[in-house]
Design an enzyme around this catalytic site. Structure first.
Site, mmCIF file in Angstrom:
data_model
loop_
_atom_site.group_PDB
_atom_site.id
_atom_site.type_symbol
_atom_site.label_atom_id
_atom_site.label_comp_id
_atom_site.label_asym_id
_atom_site.label_seq_id
_atom_site.Cartn_x
_atom_site.Cartn_y
_atom_site.Cartn_z
ATOM 1 N N ASN A 97 0.737 -1.159 0.117
ATOM 2 C CA ASN A 97 -0.086 -0.149 0.052
ATOM 3 C C ASN A 97 0.799 1.307 -0.047
ATOM 4 O O ASN A 97 2.069 1.314 0.495
ATOM 5 C CB ASN A 97 -0.816 0.145 1.240
ATOM 6 C CG ASN A 97 -1.858 -1.367 1.335
ATOM 7 O OD1 ASN A 97 -2.098 -2.050 0.196
ATOM 8 N ND2 ASN A 97 -2.337 -1.647 2.516
ATOM 9 N N ASP A 99 -0.599 4.197 1.029
ATOM 10 C CA ASP A 99 -1.521 5.289 1.674
ATOM 11 C C ASP A 99 -0.651 5.626 2.932
ATOM 12 O O ASP A 99 -1.318 6.395 3.786
ATOM 13 C CB ASP A 99 -2.762 4.538 1.918
ATOM 14 C CG ASP A 99 -2.679 3.267 2.515
ATOM 15 O OD1 ASP A 99 -2.113 3.011 3.349
ATOM 16 O OD2 ASP A 99 -3.518 2.590 2.261
ATOM 17 N N HIS A 114 5.854 -0.798 -2.942
ATOM 18 C CA HIS A 114 5.533 0.212 -3.954
ATOM 19 C C HIS A 114 5.665 1.625 -3.808
ATOM 20 O O HIS A 114 5.066 2.326 -4.407
ATOM 21 C CB HIS A 114 4.142 -0.265 -4.655
ATOM 22 C CG HIS A 114 3.863 -1.470 -4.930
ATOM 23 N ND1 HIS A 114 2.853 -2.196 -4.752
ATOM 24 C CD2 HIS A 114 4.747 -2.550 -5.430
ATOM 25 C CE1 HIS A 114 2.807 -3.546 -5.243
ATOM 26 N NE2 HIS A 114 4.347 -3.754 -5.716
ATOM 27 N N CYS A 125 16.292 15.132 -12.427
ATOM 28 C CA CYS A 125 17.180 15.194 -11.460
ATOM 29 C C CYS A 125 17.347 14.367 -10.225
ATOM 30 O O CYS A 125 18.204 14.074 -9.387
ATOM 31 C CB CYS A 125 17.333 16.764 -10.904
ATOM 32 S SG CYS A 125 16.142 17.091 -9.852
ATOM 33 N N GLY A 214 -4.828 -9.237 3.532
ATOM 34 C CA GLY A 214 -5.578 -8.360 2.716
ATOM 35 C C GLY A 214 -4.937 -8.315 1.361
ATOM 36 O O GLY A 214 -4.822 -6.998 0.760
ATOM 37 N N SER A 215 -4.067 -9.373 0.611
ATOM 38 C CA SER A 215 -3.815 -9.232 -0.754
ATOM 39 C C SER A 215 -4.207 -10.226 -1.452
ATOM 40 O O SER A 215 -4.108 -11.456 -0.878
ATOM 41 C CB SER A 215 -2.409 -9.131 -0.575
ATOM 42 O OG SER A 215 -1.826 -9.181 -1.968
HETATM 43 ZN ZN LIG Z 1 14.581 18.112 -11.004
#
Ligand SMILES: [Zn+2]
Length: 273
Positions: A97, A99, A114, A125, A214-215
Protein backbone atom coordinates in the site's frame (compact mmCIF):
# COMPACT_ATOMS: atom_id res chain seq x y z
CA UNK A 1 -7.29 -19.72 14.06
CA UNK A 2 -5.51 -22.03 16.53
CA UNK A 3 -2.66 -22.86 14.17
CA UNK A 4 -2.34 -19.21 13.20
CA UNK A 5 -2.27 -18.15 16.87
CA UNK A 6 0.40 -20.75 17.56
CA UNK A 7 2.59 -19.62 14.65
CA UNK A 8 2.08 -15.97 15.52
CA UNK A 9 2.95 -16.49 19.17
CA UNK A 10 6.28 -18.05 18.17
CA UNK A 11 7.34 -14.66 16.79
CA UNK A 12 9.65 -13.67 13.89
CA UNK A 13 6.57 -12.99 11.80
CA UNK A 14 6.91 -11.02 8.57
CA UNK A 15 3.70 -9.25 7.55
CA UNK A 16 2.98 -8.65 3.86
CA UNK A 17 -0.06 -6.43 3.49
CA UNK A 18 -2.11 -5.33 0.50
CA UNK A 19 -5.05 -3.15 -0.48
CA UNK A 20 -7.51 -5.26 1.54
CA UNK A 21 -5.82 -3.86 4.65
CA UNK A 22 -7.17 -0.38 3.89
CA UNK A 23 -10.67 -1.11 2.58
CA UNK A 24 -12.07 -0.64 6.09
CA UNK A 25 -10.44 2.81 6.07
CA UNK A 26 -12.60 3.73 3.09
CA UNK A 27 -10.08 3.03 0.32
CA UNK A 28 -11.66 0.35 -1.88
CA UNK A 29 -9.52 -2.57 -3.05
CA UNK A 30 -8.82 -3.04 -6.78
CA UNK A 31 -9.88 -6.65 -6.82
CA UNK A 32 -11.71 -7.41 -3.59
CA UNK A 33 -15.48 -7.79 -3.13
CA UNK A 34 -15.99 -4.09 -4.00
CA UNK A 35 -13.09 -4.03 -6.48
CA UNK A 36 -12.38 -0.81 -8.35
CA UNK A 37 -10.55 -2.34 -11.34
CA UNK A 38 -13.81 -2.45 -13.29
CA UNK A 39 -14.11 1.32 -13.29
CA UNK A 40 -10.46 2.30 -12.93
CA UNK A 41 -7.42 1.44 -15.02
CA UNK A 42 -4.29 2.14 -12.96
CA UNK A 43 -1.75 4.47 -14.56
CA UNK A 44 1.21 2.74 -16.19
CA UNK A 45 4.73 4.14 -16.15
CA UNK A 46 4.91 4.08 -19.96
CA UNK A 47 1.73 6.16 -20.36
CA UNK A 48 2.74 8.56 -17.61
CA UNK A 49 6.14 9.46 -19.10
CA UNK A 50 5.10 9.13 -22.75
CA UNK A 51 1.80 11.00 -22.94
CA UNK A 52 1.63 14.64 -21.70
CA UNK A 53 -2.20 14.71 -21.87
CA UNK A 54 -2.50 11.51 -19.83
CA UNK A 55 0.00 12.93 -17.34
CA UNK A 56 -2.05 16.12 -16.97
CA UNK A 57 -5.24 14.09 -16.43
CA UNK A 58 -3.40 11.93 -13.88
CA UNK A 59 -2.19 14.91 -11.83
CA UNK A 60 -5.67 16.49 -11.86
CA UNK A 61 -7.22 13.24 -10.58
CA UNK A 62 -4.39 12.61 -8.13
CA UNK A 63 -4.69 16.17 -6.82
CA UNK A 64 -8.25 15.34 -5.76
CA UNK A 65 -7.26 11.85 -4.59
CA UNK A 66 -4.46 13.12 -2.35
CA UNK A 67 -6.85 15.19 -0.27
CA UNK A 68 -9.06 12.13 0.21
CA UNK A 69 -6.04 10.00 1.12
CA UNK A 70 -4.98 12.46 3.80
CA UNK A 71 -8.46 12.19 5.32
CA UNK A 72 -8.32 8.36 5.58
CA UNK A 73 -7.53 7.06 9.06
CA UNK A 74 -6.06 3.70 10.18
CA UNK A 75 -8.48 0.90 11.08
CA UNK A 76 -8.47 -1.94 13.64
CA UNK A 77 -6.34 -4.05 11.26
CA UNK A 78 -3.56 -1.43 11.09
CA UNK A 79 -3.70 -0.98 14.87
CA UNK A 80 -3.53 -4.76 15.36
CA UNK A 81 -0.36 -5.02 13.26
CA UNK A 82 1.23 -2.17 15.24
CA UNK A 83 0.23 -3.95 18.47
CA UNK A 84 1.90 -7.19 17.35
CA UNK A 85 5.03 -5.19 16.50
CA UNK A 86 5.10 -3.57 19.95
CA UNK A 87 4.71 -7.04 21.49
CA UNK A 88 7.94 -7.99 19.69
CA UNK A 89 6.32 -10.70 17.58
CA UNK A 90 7.14 -9.19 14.18
CA UNK A 91 10.43 -9.39 12.30
CA UNK A 92 9.20 -6.92 9.70
CA UNK A 93 6.29 -5.29 7.89
CA UNK A 94 6.20 -5.12 4.10
CA UNK A 95 3.24 -3.33 2.53
CA UNK A 96 2.08 -3.01 -1.04
CA UNK A 97 0.00 0.00 0.00
CA UNK A 98 1.08 3.57 -0.70
CA UNK A 99 -1.36 5.20 1.75
CA UNK A 100 0.90 5.38 4.84
CA UNK A 101 -1.85 3.99 7.10
CA UNK A 102 0.35 1.35 8.79
CA UNK A 103 2.60 4.14 10.07
CA UNK A 104 -0.40 6.29 10.99
CA UNK A 105 -1.64 3.29 13.00
CA UNK A 106 1.61 3.21 15.01
CA UNK A 107 3.77 0.74 13.05
CA UNK A 108 7.48 1.44 12.57
CA UNK A 109 10.13 0.47 10.02
CA UNK A 110 7.51 -0.36 7.40
CA UNK A 111 8.96 -1.32 4.02
CA UNK A 112 6.77 0.33 1.38
CA UNK A 113 7.25 -2.08 -1.51
CA UNK A 114 5.46 0.14 -4.02
CA UNK A 115 6.66 3.44 -2.56
CA UNK A 116 4.57 6.14 -0.98
CA UNK A 117 2.22 8.91 -2.06
CA UNK A 118 3.84 11.18 0.53
CA UNK A 119 6.85 11.75 -1.73
CA UNK A 120 7.28 13.19 -5.18
CA UNK A 121 10.36 12.49 -7.30
CA UNK A 122 11.86 14.33 -10.26
CA UNK A 123 12.58 12.01 -13.18
CA UNK A 124 15.25 14.40 -14.48
CA UNK A 125 17.42 15.22 -11.45
CA UNK A 126 16.19 12.67 -8.87
CA UNK A 127 15.21 15.34 -6.34
CA UNK A 128 12.66 14.11 -3.79
CA UNK A 129 10.12 16.48 -2.25
CA UNK A 130 7.06 16.17 -0.06
CA UNK A 131 3.58 15.77 -1.45
CA UNK A 132 2.42 18.57 0.84
CA UNK A 133 4.73 20.95 -0.97
CA UNK A 134 3.50 19.81 -4.39
CA UNK A 135 -0.09 20.03 -3.19
CA UNK A 136 0.53 23.65 -2.24
CA UNK A 137 2.11 24.42 -5.63
CA UNK A 138 -0.71 22.69 -7.55
CA UNK A 139 -3.32 24.66 -5.62
CA UNK A 140 -1.52 27.90 -6.47
CA UNK A 141 -1.26 26.93 -10.14
CA UNK A 142 -4.96 25.93 -10.29
CA UNK A 143 -6.89 28.45 -8.20
CA UNK A 144 -10.18 27.77 -9.98
CA UNK A 145 -9.97 23.96 -9.93
CA UNK A 146 -12.93 22.69 -7.93
CA UNK A 147 -13.38 19.05 -9.01
CA UNK A 148 -14.21 16.54 -6.30
CA UNK A 149 -14.88 12.81 -6.03
CA UNK A 150 -16.53 10.39 -3.63
CA UNK A 151 -14.20 7.39 -4.01
CA UNK A 152 -10.42 7.18 -4.06
CA UNK A 153 -8.48 4.23 -5.49
CA UNK A 154 -5.61 2.52 -3.62
CA UNK A 155 -3.08 4.36 -5.82
CA UNK A 156 -4.50 7.77 -4.86
CA UNK A 157 -6.26 8.18 -8.19
CA UNK A 158 -9.94 9.17 -8.57
CA UNK A 159 -12.34 9.20 -11.51
CA UNK A 160 -13.06 12.64 -13.02
CA UNK A 161 -14.88 13.65 -16.18
CA UNK A 162 -12.85 14.96 -19.10
CA UNK A 163 -14.28 18.49 -18.78
CA UNK A 164 -13.29 18.56 -15.10
CA UNK A 165 -9.60 18.02 -15.85
CA UNK A 166 -9.55 20.39 -18.83
CA UNK A 167 -7.00 23.14 -18.36
CA UNK A 168 -5.39 21.64 -15.25
CA UNK A 169 -1.88 23.07 -14.90
CA UNK A 170 0.92 20.63 -14.10
CA UNK A 171 4.04 21.96 -12.36
CA UNK A 172 7.65 20.87 -12.85
CA UNK A 173 10.63 20.29 -10.57
CA UNK A 174 11.97 23.36 -8.78
CA UNK A 175 15.48 21.99 -8.21
CA UNK A 176 16.27 21.55 -11.92
CA UNK A 177 13.79 24.09 -13.23
CA UNK A 178 11.09 22.06 -14.90
CA UNK A 179 11.98 18.36 -14.70
CA UNK A 180 9.08 15.87 -14.92
CA UNK A 181 7.61 15.08 -11.50
CA UNK A 182 6.16 11.70 -10.61
CA UNK A 183 4.54 10.50 -7.38
CA UNK A 184 6.96 8.39 -5.30
CA UNK A 185 5.01 5.23 -6.06
CA UNK A 186 5.81 2.29 -8.31
CA UNK A 187 3.39 2.43 -11.24
CA UNK A 188 2.18 -0.65 -13.09
CA UNK A 189 4.83 -1.48 -15.68
CA UNK A 190 7.61 -0.18 -13.44
CA UNK A 191 9.98 -2.33 -11.37
CA UNK A 192 10.45 -2.09 -7.62
CA UNK A 193 13.97 -0.82 -6.79
CA UNK A 194 16.33 -3.84 -6.52
CA UNK A 195 17.65 -2.93 -3.06
CA UNK A 196 14.11 -2.81 -1.65
CA UNK A 197 13.35 -6.24 -3.13
CA UNK A 198 16.57 -7.66 -1.70
CA UNK A 199 15.67 -6.30 1.74
CA UNK A 200 12.27 -8.05 1.58
CA UNK A 201 13.77 -11.36 0.50
CA UNK A 202 16.25 -11.15 3.40
CA UNK A 203 13.38 -10.58 5.85
CA UNK A 204 11.34 -13.46 4.44
CA UNK A 205 14.31 -15.84 4.62
CA UNK A 206 14.63 -15.27 8.38
CA UNK A 207 10.88 -15.42 9.05
CA UNK A 208 9.13 -17.95 11.26
CA UNK A 209 5.88 -17.12 9.48
CA UNK A 210 5.02 -15.05 6.43
CA UNK A 211 1.62 -13.54 7.17
CA UNK A 212 -0.22 -12.12 4.16
CA UNK A 213 -2.93 -9.63 5.13
CA UNK A 214 -5.47 -8.36 2.64
CA UNK A 215 -3.75 -9.12 -0.64
CA UNK A 216 -5.09 -11.20 -3.51
CA UNK A 217 -1.41 -11.64 -4.54
CA UNK A 218 -2.37 -11.00 -8.15
CA UNK A 219 0.84 -9.22 -9.06
CA UNK A 220 4.20 -11.00 -8.97
CA UNK A 221 5.72 -8.10 -7.04
CA UNK A 222 4.16 -9.44 -3.83
CA UNK A 223 3.50 -13.06 -4.76
CA UNK A 224 7.19 -13.84 -5.30
CA UNK A 225 7.83 -13.56 -1.55
CA UNK A 226 5.11 -16.12 -0.86
CA UNK A 227 6.57 -18.49 -3.47
CA UNK A 228 10.05 -17.95 -1.97
CA UNK A 229 8.89 -18.66 1.60
CA UNK A 230 7.07 -21.81 0.52
CA UNK A 231 10.16 -23.03 -1.34
CA UNK A 232 12.22 -22.61 1.85
CA UNK A 233 9.62 -24.45 3.93
CA UNK A 234 8.63 -21.29 5.85
CA UNK A 235 4.96 -21.37 6.83
CA UNK A 236 2.69 -18.95 4.95
CA UNK A 237 -0.58 -17.73 6.46
CA UNK A 238 -3.04 -15.77 4.32
CA UNK A 239 -5.90 -13.70 5.74
CA UNK A 240 -7.95 -12.22 2.91
CA UNK A 241 -11.53 -11.84 1.78
CA UNK A 242 -11.82 -14.19 -1.18
CA UNK A 243 -9.30 -16.56 -2.80
CA UNK A 244 -5.76 -15.40 -3.62
CA UNK A 245 -3.17 -16.45 -6.18
CA UNK A 246 -0.96 -17.55 -3.30
CA UNK A 247 -3.41 -20.03 -1.75
CA UNK A 248 -1.57 -23.02 -3.27
CA UNK A 249 1.55 -22.04 -1.28
CA UNK A 250 -0.23 -21.34 1.98
CA UNK A 251 -0.02 -23.42 5.13
CA UNK A 252 -3.35 -21.93 6.15
CA UNK A 253 -5.86 -19.44 4.79
CA UNK A 254 -8.55 -17.42 6.56
CA UNK A 255 -11.28 -15.94 4.36
CA UNK A 256 -12.70 -13.09 6.45
CA UNK A 257 -12.47 -9.30 6.96
CA UNK A 258 -9.21 -8.21 8.62
CA UNK A 259 -10.98 -5.83 10.99
CA UNK A 260 -12.66 -8.88 12.54
CA UNK A 261 -9.88 -11.47 12.32
CA UNK A 262 -6.92 -9.39 13.56
CA UNK A 263 -8.40 -8.12 16.84
CA UNK A 264 -9.53 -11.70 17.60
CA UNK A 265 -6.06 -13.01 16.73
CA UNK A 266 -4.55 -10.46 19.11
CA UNK A 267 -6.86 -11.50 21.90
CA UNK A 268 -5.87 -15.15 21.44
CA UNK A 269 -2.16 -14.32 21.14
CA UNK A 270 -2.19 -12.05 24.19
CA UNK A 271 -3.82 -14.78 26.26
CA UNK A 272 -1.25 -17.28 25.12
CA UNK A 273 2.02 -15.35 25.45
ZN1 LIG B 1 14.50 17.99 -11.05
Amino acid sequence: MNTLTELLSAGDVVVLSGAGMSTESGIPDYRGPSGSLNRHTPMTYQTFVGDPAARRRYWARSHVGWRMMTEATPNDGHRAVAHLQRRGLLAGIVTQNVDGLHQAGGARAVIELHGSLRHVVCLSCGDSTSREELDHRLRQANPRFTAGATTVNPDGDVGLREEEVDGFQVVGCRACDGGMLKPGVVFFGETVPAERVRQCYALVERAGLLLVLGSSLTVMSGRRFVVHAAKLGIPVGIVNQGPTRGDAYATLTVDAPLGTVLPELIRLTDTRT
